[in-house]
Design a protein around this motif. Structure first.
Motif, PDB file in Angstrom:
ATOM      1  N   ASP A   1       0.841  -1.189   0.000  1.00  0.00           N
ATOM      2  CA  ASP A   1       0.000   0.000   0.000  1.00  0.00           C
ATOM      3  C   ASP A   1       0.882   1.246   0.000  1.00  0.00           C
ATOM      4  N   SER A   2       0.682   2.107  -0.966  1.00  0.00           N
ATOM      5  CA  SER A   2       1.515   3.317  -1.073  1.00  0.00           C
ATOM      6  C   SER A   2       1.352   4.226   0.137  1.00  0.00           C
ATOM      7  N   ASN A   3       0.163   4.215   0.753  1.00  0.00           N
ATOM      8  CA  ASN A   3      -0.058   5.059   1.940  1.00  0.00           C
ATOM      9  C   ASN A   3       0.779   4.588   3.121  1.00  0.00           C
ATOM     10  N   VAL A   4       0.998   3.283   3.213  1.00  0.00           N
ATOM     11  CA  VAL A   4       1.850   2.751   4.276  1.00  0.00           C
ATOM     12  C   VAL A   4       3.307   3.097   4.006  1.00  0.00           C
TER      13      VAL A   4
ATOM     14  N   ALA B   1       4.469   5.518   2.414  1.00  0.00           N
ATOM     15  CA  ALA B   1       4.699   6.962   2.530  1.00  0.00           C
ATOM     16  C   ALA B   1       5.073   7.367   3.950  1.00  0.00           C
ATOM     17  N   LEU B   2       4.828   6.480   4.918  1.00  0.00           N
ATOM     18  CA  LEU B   2       5.119   6.803   6.318  1.00  0.00           C
ATOM     19  C   LEU B   2       6.422   6.170   6.798  1.00  0.00           C
TER      20      LEU B   2
ATOM     21  N   GLU C   1       3.718   5.302  13.211  1.00  0.00           N
ATOM     22  CA  GLU C   1       2.553   5.549  12.358  1.00  0.00           C
ATOM     23  C   GLU C   1       2.493   4.539  11.213  1.00  0.00           C
TER      24      GLU C   1
ATOM     25  N   LYS D   1      -0.594   2.081  10.568  1.00  0.00           N
ATOM     26  CA  LYS D   1      -1.282   2.101   9.276  1.00  0.00           C
ATOM     27  C   LYS D   1      -1.236   0.719   8.619  1.00  0.00           C
TER      28      LYS D   1
ATOM     29  N   THR E   1      -4.466  -1.380   7.494  1.00  0.00           N
ATOM     30  CA  THR E   1      -4.657  -1.790   6.103  1.00  0.00           C
ATOM     31  C   THR E   1      -4.905  -3.287   5.993  1.00  0.00           C
TER      32      THR E   1
END
Length: 383
Positions: A28-31, A33-34, A40, A44, A48
């Protein structure tokens, strides 16, 4: 199957879910990104993976959103799980029975197709009374597929032909024969050019289990009855003893007076009939019009189901339910979380990987007195 034998499959499944969860989270790109914020990122990642598995549950067991209108409707996903699991149970039993007799039946796919052809032909050709029609269609399916599987056993018994090679080739024969059959006037639906057979008659349909709103049908009950029958055959009958004896040591069985050739032919006939019964359940239950893709991947998934079920009838039922749930819930997981549907195949592959390597699980969890059972990799088959 005692409780100790359930420990390794359960741990294998848990490890498969854990590793798959990591793949879901860190793809997951949102994961990603952190990555500069480890706490965090971990939070995340858990969220997910949790969302993906919650969607998998909603798509395979119970969906609270569907239950808002009707509580029974909330079990629509579970109904779909039963629909997917029913032919898997029967094809899995086909592979498991052959394995217990020292044979490796790779031909469940072709036998499934042979059974589907028999059930479809009787289903749309004849107009028989309720009850008699569905029994006749099932009998035709089991006869067609039993002969298809028994031919393999006869070849092995008389000529020594290896059942793995023969069944693989017969899978192709069945698939291409079905394609040709659907181009003939006998099987092609009138007015259609695409390979589609007529629907089976209403009297040949398997009755629904939970009403017209849910697709689960009597095919699941048929599969459970078949599993109970195979359990009795293997554990309570003389023929079952002969099957297991030949599977354990064919040379010793021959010395003891058991006809290995007769056992080989009989086992493959019954295995073929079981796979064909799966094809009948598919045609008479959830897919009343036969297409070129009627076999799907049931015959090949059956090998995995039998492996996960330790080649036992009870284990095969639970393994098929697991794979049915993964198949039914995968679409919801993809739609709700944008998780690739291929992840379901990854979970299946990881389950098989951990099941096939019991020493790995035992070392990871420091298990000492747990029965690893038999696997295809460790036991093999008679050559």
């Amino acid at each position: 199957m005692n409780l100790k034998k359930l420990i390794l499959p359960a741990l294998s499944f848990a490890m498969a879910l854990f590793v798959s969860g990591l793949l879901v989270a860190f793809s997951d790109s949102n994961v990603l990104a952190l990555k500069g914020q480890p706490l965090e990122m971990i939070s995340k990642a858990f969220a997910t993976a949790g969302a993906a598995y919650w969607a998998l549950f909603r798509g395979s067991i119970f969906d609270p959103q569907l239950a808002q209108d009707s509580f029974i409707q909330g079990f629509y996903p579970f109904s779909e799980t039963l629909v997917a699991a029913s032919p898997l149970i029967l094809t899995g039993l086909s592979v498991a029975l052959a394995f217990r007799a020292g044979l490796f039946n790779i031909g469940a796919q072709g036998q499934f197709i042979a059974g589907a052809i028999g059930a479809s032909w009787v289903g749309f050709t004849f107009d028989l009374p309720v009850g008699i029609h569905v029994v006749a269609a099932i009998a035709a399916a089991m006869l067609f597929s039993g002969l298809y599987g028994g031919f393999v056993g006869l070849l092995k018994a008389r000529t020594g032909a290896h059942e793995v090679i023969v069944t693989i080739m017969l899978n192709y024969v069945a698939g291409y024969f079905l394609l040709w059959l659907l181009s003939t006037t006998a099987f092609l639906r009138p007015g259609r050019q695409d390979p589609l057979a007529p629907e089976v008659g209403p009297n040949a349909r398997l009755p629904l289990l939970f009403g017209s709103d849910l697709r689960a049908n009597f095919g699941f009950i048929v599969a459970l009855i078949a599993a109970a029958a195979i359990w009795w055959l293997l554990n309570r009958s003389t023929w079952g003893f002969r099957f297991r004896a030949v599977g354990a040591n064919a040379a010793a069985s021959r010395t003891a007076g058991i006809s290995v050739a007769r056992v080989t032919t009989s086992v493959m006939f019954i295995a073929g009939a079981l796979a064909g019964l799966g094809g009948a359940v598919q045609i008479l239950g959830s897919e009343p019009a036969m297409t070129a893709g009627v076999g799907g991947s049931f015959g090949f998934d059956a090998i995995t189901v039998a492996l996960l079920g330790r080649a036992t009838p009870i284990g095969t039922v639970f393994a098929a339910l697991l794979f049915g749930a993964l198949r039914a819930g995968g679409l919801t997981m993809q739609a709700s979380t944008e998780t690739p549907l291929d992840l379901v195949l990854v979970i299946q592959a990881l389950v098989v990987l951990f099941i096939a390597a019991p020493a790995l699980i035992k070392s990871l969890f420091r298990l000492k007195n747990v029965d690893a059972g038999e696997t295809v990799a460790s036991k093999g088959w008679n050559g």
